[in-house]
Design a protein around this motif. Structure first.
Motif, PDB file in Angstrom:
ATOM      1  N   TYR A   1      -5.830   8.685  -9.908  1.00 18.20           N
ATOM      2  CA  TYR A   1      -5.826   8.122  -8.561  1.00 18.20           C
ATOM      3  C   TYR A   1      -5.457   9.141  -7.479  1.00 18.20           C
ATOM      4  N   ARG A   2      -5.375  10.433  -7.817  1.00 19.53           N
ATOM      5  CA  ARG A   2      -4.879  11.413  -6.849  1.00 19.53           C
ATOM      6  C   ARG A   2      -5.788  11.563  -5.629  1.00 19.53           C
ATOM      7  N   LYS A   3      -7.115  11.340  -5.783  1.00 20.24           N
ATOM      8  CA  LYS A   3      -8.055  11.517  -4.684  1.00 20.24           C
ATOM      9  C   LYS A   3      -8.592  10.196  -4.155  1.00 20.24           C
ATOM     10  N   ARG A   4      -7.995   9.120  -4.583  1.00 16.98           N
ATOM     11  CA  ARG A   4      -8.491   7.828  -4.135  1.00 16.98           C
ATOM     12  C   ARG A   4      -8.153   7.606  -2.664  1.00 16.98           C
TER      13      ARG A   4
ATOM     14  N   VAL B   1       0.841  -1.199   0.000  1.00 13.22           N
ATOM     15  CA  VAL B   1       0.000   0.000   0.000  1.00 13.22           C
ATOM     16  C   VAL B   1       0.876   1.248   0.000  1.00 13.22           C
ATOM     17  N   GLU B   2       1.928   1.242   0.832  1.00 17.81           N
ATOM     18  CA  GLU B   2       2.847   2.389   0.871  1.00 17.81           C
ATOM     19  C   GLU B   2       3.513   2.588  -0.481  1.00 17.81           C
ATOM     20  N   TRP B   3       3.894   1.510  -1.143  1.00 16.15           N
ATOM     21  CA  TRP B   3       4.555   1.616  -2.452  1.00 16.15           C
ATOM     22  C   TRP B   3       3.611   2.230  -3.480  1.00 16.15           C
ATOM     23  N   LEU B   4       2.344   1.796  -3.454  1.00 11.70           N
ATOM     24  CA  LEU B   4       1.387   2.341  -4.413  1.00 11.70           C
ATOM     25  C   LEU B   4       1.202   3.841  -4.196  1.00 11.70           C
ATOM     26  N   LEU B   5       1.059   4.247  -2.935  1.00 12.22           N
ATOM     27  CA  LEU B   5       0.882   5.666  -2.639  1.00 12.22           C
ATOM     28  C   LEU B   5       2.112   6.469  -3.041  1.00 12.22           C
ATOM     29  N   MET B   6       3.297   5.904  -2.782  1.00  8.39           N
ATOM     30  CA  MET B   6       4.531   6.587  -3.143  1.00  8.39           C
ATOM     31  C   MET B   6       4.645   6.736  -4.656  1.00  8.39           C
ATOM     32  N   LEU B   7       4.329   5.676  -5.388  1.00  7.55           N
ATOM     33  CA  LEU B   7       4.396   5.741  -6.848  1.00  7.55           C
ATOM     34  C   LEU B   7       3.406   6.755  -7.405  1.00  7.55           C
ATOM     35  N   THR B   8       2.214   6.794  -6.816  1.00  9.36           N
ATOM     36  CA  THR B   8       1.205   7.747  -7.288  1.00  9.36           C
ATOM     37  C   THR B   8       1.650   9.182  -7.035  1.00  9.36           C
ATOM     38  N   ARG B   9       2.193   9.445  -5.832  1.00  6.79           N
ATOM     39  CA  ARG B   9       2.636  10.800  -5.512  1.00  6.79           C
ATOM     40  C   ARG B   9       3.790  11.261  -6.384  1.00  6.79           C
TER      41      ARG B   9
ATOM     42  N   GLN C   1       2.149   8.708 -17.147  1.00  7.77           N
ATOM     43  CA  GLN C   1       2.413   8.976 -15.734  1.00  7.77           C
ATOM     44  C   GLN C   1       1.447  10.028 -15.181  1.00  7.77           C
ATOM     45  N   PHE C   2       1.258  11.103 -15.934  1.00 13.26           N
ATOM     46  CA  PHE C   2       0.373  12.155 -15.468  1.00 13.26           C
ATOM     47  C   PHE C   2      -1.075  11.665 -15.415  1.00 13.26           C
ATOM     48  N   GLN C   3      -1.467  10.877 -16.409  1.00 11.72           N
ATOM     49  CA  GLN C   3      -2.834  10.353 -16.416  1.00 11.72           C
ATOM     50  C   GLN C   3      -3.073   9.434 -15.222  1.00 11.72           C
ATOM     51  N   HIS C   4      -2.062   8.625 -14.876  1.00 18.65           N
ATOM     52  CA  HIS C   4      -2.179   7.732 -13.723  1.00 18.65           C
ATOM     53  C   HIS C   4      -2.337   8.542 -12.445  1.00 18.65           C
ATOM     54  N   TRP C   5      -1.552   9.590 -12.294  1.00 21.59           N
ATOM     55  CA  TRP C   5      -1.662  10.422 -11.093  1.00 21.59           C
ATOM     56  C   TRP C   5      -3.027  11.108 -11.034  1.00 21.59           C
ATOM     57  N   TRP C   6      -3.471  11.655 -12.153  1.00 21.11           N
ATOM     58  CA  TRP C   6      -4.745  12.367 -12.167  1.00 21.11           C
ATOM     59  C   TRP C   6      -5.902  11.443 -11.835  1.00 21.11           C
TER      60      TRP C   6
ATOM     61  N   ALA D   1       6.806  12.794 -14.494  1.00 21.80           N
ATOM     62  CA  ALA D   1       6.306  13.137 -15.828  1.00 21.80           C
ATOM     63  C   ALA D   1       6.901  14.460 -16.307  1.00 21.80           C
ATOM     64  N   ALA D   2       6.924  15.467 -15.403  1.00 22.23           N
ATOM     65  CA  ALA D   2       7.476  16.765 -15.779  1.00 22.23           C
ATOM     66  C   ALA D   2       8.963  16.663 -16.091  1.00 22.23           C
ATOM     67  N   ALA D   3       9.707  15.903 -15.275  1.00 18.04           N
ATOM     68  CA  ALA D   3      11.147  15.761 -15.495  1.00 18.04           C
ATOM     69  C   ALA D   3      11.431  15.065 -16.822  1.00 18.04           C
ATOM     70  N   ASN D   4      10.722  13.988 -17.097  1.00 16.20           N
ATOM     71  CA  ASN D   4      10.942  13.265 -18.354  1.00 16.20           C
ATOM     72  C   ASN D   4      10.594  14.123 -19.567  1.00 16.20           C
ATOM     73  N   CYS D   5       9.474  14.817 -19.482  1.00 15.19           N
ATOM     74  CA  CYS D   5       9.024  15.634 -20.605  1.00 15.19           C
ATOM     75  C   CYS D   5       9.980  16.802 -20.864  1.00 15.19           C
ATOM     76  N   LEU D   6      10.280  17.567 -19.834  1.00 16.04           N
ATOM     77  CA  LEU D   6      11.089  18.778 -20.009  1.00 16.04           C
ATOM     78  C   LEU D   6      12.538  18.451 -20.357  1.00 16.04           C
ATOM     79  N   ASN D   7      13.115  17.444 -19.710  1.00 16.17           N
ATOM     80  CA  ASN D   7      14.513  17.115 -19.978  1.00 16.17           C
ATOM     81  C   ASN D   7      14.708  16.526 -21.374  1.00 16.17           C
TER      82      ASN D   7
END
Length: 463
Positions: free
Chosen positions: A81-84, A23-31, A74-79, A37-43
């Motif tokens: 599950y962000r309020k789950r 559960v902690e891993w899932l929350l960490m990955l989501t956060r 990545q961004f779609q996954h966060w969006w 996503a921003a780092a991969n896209c911009l870099n």
């Protein structure tokens, strides 16, 4: 861990710990998804636009496109599950999936650095090396709680440029390769420390939950025992009180011997006191076990206070003490009438008990700035030592002055009143000093107020 080895430093986990860690891993990955996503896209855009001056080959354009797709996922996954809410369990397939995704991201960076490094200028090679190191460090930091995913990202990110540097030959490249290896071990060490800290934190939380559950179960068992045993205690006590009351009143004929009449009075008083003590203990156990529900309805606080004053005035303990009720009719609160009456009885009786003859006990109400009200009981007794103010709110605690005064009691009146106040969504505080009397205030929240009399007088501690 039984199914997926984390790293060489991991140890076997219990099923409960493994379940909670997932559960902690899932929350960490989501956060971590928005930042990743921003780092991969911009870099990736920085590399194409700055390092290559906008001149990119077809493979690099494909590489850039894959990175943008990865960032979008990545961004779609966060969006999504962000309020789950925090899940109670997570599938064991989370780890291999996380490793696969992070290895894809790390592998893309490693592939680019390995391909571009060989033909780049020394200045560009330095920038590529710094960029690869920065991406690896960021991944290790954000994924430290899941070492398998962190290693899956860091290794394919660092090892390709290390291999290319070794194959390039020359002292500078050998030094670069050595620094890459040192960085790799440093990052894995950081991951190790982060993981172990997270594991200890989760294990401690689980242990605390287990201890809390054991304590609550013990509390429930205690309450059940007292509730079941209360019948066995109350039945003979009620008989003793009833028969002694009949003998004290001489209903069936006179008791000739005066000493016998005194004995009967002592028996009756002791029985009444013991029954009150048993009732207090049972009430305290019920409140601690969270078994006391509320039947809240609009209650006229002034009328309720009048009833309590008349009831306490009729007791022997109130002889010589003047009681004033300054709570006017029309002050209405949303409360359980029986339980709120018990609050007032406990507080007024306690105030009377510790007020000498000729003293006063006063009931009043004041409105707070936040819209709530304070119901106050002030007495002119000897007061409480400031060092004992917190202790008297604990069950079964009696101060030295109370013991020295010879007052009977189990130290449950104030704690029960406070627990009942908290059950109503409020709280209770005490203001006192030796020789200056005591004021006990029951704080009620704004939503407990139905109607207020604007001219209600203030309660102040009696001097």
């Amino acid at each position: 861990m039984s199914r997926w080895p984390i790293l060489w430093f991991s140890e076997p986990m219990s099923e409960a710990l493994e379940r909670e860690m997932r559960v902690e891993w899932l929350l960490m990955l989501t956060r971590s998804q928005p930042l990743a996503a921003a780092a991969n896209c911009l870099n990736s855009l920085f590399i194409i636009g700055f390092l290559l001056g906008g001149q990119a080959s077809a493979p690099l354009l494909v590489w850039l496109g894959v990175f943008q797709i990865l960032a979008a996922v990545q961004f779609q996954h966060w969006w999504r599950y962000r309020k789950r809410a925090r899940p109670s369990a997570v599938s064991s397939r989370l780890v291999p999936r996380a490793v696969a995704w992070t290895a894809l991201g790390g592998g893309l960076w490693g592939t680019f650095s390995a391909i571009y490094f060989a033909d780049a200028t020394p200045h560009q090679q330095l920038l590529v090396g710094i960029l690869a190191a920065a991406m690896a460090a960021g991944g290790a930091s954000s994924l430290a709680r899941l070492p398998a995913a962190a290693a899956g990202y860091v290794l394919p990110c660092i090892l390709p440029i290390t291999a290319v540097a070794l194959m390039s030959g020359g002292l500078a490249y050998y030094i670069l390769a050595l620094l890459s290896v040192i960085l790799l071990f440093f990052l894995l060490g950081t991951v190790r420390n982060g993981y172990l800290a997270a594991e200890r934190e989760v294990a401690l939380r689980l242990r605390n939950s287990e201890l809390l559950e054991v304590a609550q179960e013990a509390n429930r068992a205690k309450a059940n025992f007292l509730a079941q045993f209360s019948h066995e205690l109350r039945t003979p006590l009620n008989a003793i009180i009833g028969f002694s009351e009949s003998m004290k009143e001489q209903l069936l004929g006179p008791v000739e011997n005066e000493r016998y009449r005194d004995y009967v009075r002592y028996i009756n008083d002791s029985g009444v006191h013991l029954l009150a003590l048993i009732n207090n203990i049972l009430n305290s156990a019920s409140l601690e076990a969270d078994e006391a529900g509320l039947d809240c309805r609009p209650v006229d606080l002034g009328t309720l206070a009048d009833d309590v004053v008349r009831m306490v005035e009729a007791t022997d303990a109130a002889a010589g003490v003047t009681l004033h009720n300054w709570i006017p009719a029309g002050v209405r609160i949303n409360a359980d009438a029986v339980k709120f009456k018990q609050i007032l009885i406990n507080l007024v009786s306690n105030a009377v008990k510790f007020t000498d003859r000729g003293g006063t006990v006063t009931l009043g109400v004041t409105r707070r700035d936040d819209g709530g009200v304070d119901v106050g009981i002030a007495d002119t007794g000897d007061g409480i030592d400031p060092a004992d103010l917190d202790r008297v709110l604990e069950p079964f605690v009696r101060t030295e002055s109370a013991v020295a005064s010879g007052m009977q009691g189990a130290g449950l009146g104030l704690p029960i009143a406070r627990m009942l106040a908290q059950l109503h969504g409020g709280d209770m505080t005490i203001e006192s000093a030796r020789g200056l009397g005591t004021t006990v205030r029951v704080h009620l929240p704004p939503d407990a107020i139905v109607a207020l009399e604007p001219a209600a007088p203030a309660v102040v501690a009696a001097n």
